[in-house]
Design a protein around this motif. Structure first.
Motif: not given
Length: 306
Positions: A79-106
């Motif tokens: 599970a991840a937000e995964s498109h570089v171009d999208r992350s350049i336009r808006d980083a917030e969902p990448f931080v929320e899913t990729n980092v905090d979502g992983t923390r929830t699973l861990l």
């Protein structure tokens, strides 16, 4: 074995779900939020499989994640937000899913004493390399918000091994291609546009080099790590097939039947890494090696999209 596959309706995750159900007797629980890149169509043929259950939900939902993890033995987190171009336009969902979502699973994995946790990552966390190949112990140097959040998730996952002895392993793969990939990515985008006679917008001069890995080879590699990898270790997954984006574009035109006149060079994207390359010695020691040649994989991908 009961396997929780998060992000299992996305590109690589859905291919992995298919792979598990086709090659093992494992029971598979798929969790996916069905955002823009995830769709139950990717699970066509296995959605109602007697060893498969699909749940729509977000890995940041602590109550739901706790319930699902309790019912499983191992977790494979795609599970991840995964498109570089999208992350350049808006980083917030990448931080929320990729980092905090992983923390929830861990945290849930720790609470329920999960047997193994495989964190799926990317070669982009290493940054660019002019010559040679990155090994697993090389420093991380992510250069865009997407890869930075993936690097953060890697380090967080590995910290749970060091701090809590949670049996975490990380895989970092090169560029995947194949069936079920979102059409915003280079190969499916250019296949469909080439077939329609449309322009192919290529960043910069097309000289950026990527190592291309057919998705089914990646699924086999992840399964090898799940079965035989050592907790606390990182495993690079790569094919050894390095091509410039221009070379890939020309091969797409060749297998689709388009014209080189369709290539349109456009302004390069910010922070565009020049070259990625991975040393896969550690993974190969587990007995894995790629089976798909790029040309064969490209033809199979063409057939899927067209």
């Amino acid at each position: 074995m009961r396997v929780l596959v998060t992000g299992g309706a996305g590109f690589i995750g859905s291919n992995f779900v298919h792979h598990l159900l086709e090659t093992t007797n494992h029971r598979v629980l798929t969790l996916d939020a069905l955002t823009y890149a995830g769709t139950t169509e990717n699970l066509s043929g296995v959605l109602d499989h007697d060893r498969h259950r699909f749940v729509e939900g977000d890995i940041r939902d602590e109550e739901l994640v706790d319930e699902l993890v309790e019912a499983c033995d191992v977790i494979v987190n795609f599970a991840a937000e995964s498109h570089v171009d999208r992350s350049i336009r808006d980083a917030e969902p990448f931080v929320e899913t990729n980092v905090d979502g992983t923390r929830t699973l861990l945290d849930a994995a720790l609470e329920h004493d999960i047997d193994r946790f495989v964190q799926i990552s990317t070669d982009e966390v290493y940054g660019t390399i002019e010559s040679g190949s990155f090994g697993e112990d090389d420093p991380l140097n992510p250069r865009n918000p997407y890869s930075a959040t993936k690097a953060g998730a890697d380090l967080l996952a590995l910290s749970y091994y060091t701090t809590h002895d949670l049996p975490v392993m990380v895989t970092r793969s090169s560029n995947n291609y194949g069936p079920r990939q979102h059409r915003e990515k280079l190969i499916p985008k250019f296949i469909t546009r080439a077939a329609a006679g449309e322009d192919l917008p290529l960043y910069g001069d097309g000289s950026n080099v990527r190592e291309w890995l057919y998705v089914k080879d990646n699924c086999r590699a992840v399964k090898s790590v799940l079965d035989d990898g050592q907790p606390g270790e990182v495993y690079n997954i790569g094919s050894g097939t390095e091509l410039t984006n221009l070379e890939v574009t020309k091969q797409i035109l060749d297998v689709v039947g388009g014209s080189k006149d369709q290539i349109e060079f456009v302004e390069d994207r910010p922070g565009h890494d020049q070259r990625y390359s991975l040393d896969t010695t550690k993974l190969r020691s587990l007995g894995w090696e790629p089976k798909w040649e790029f040309r064969d994989g490209l033809k199979a991908t063409r057939d899927y999209y067209l």
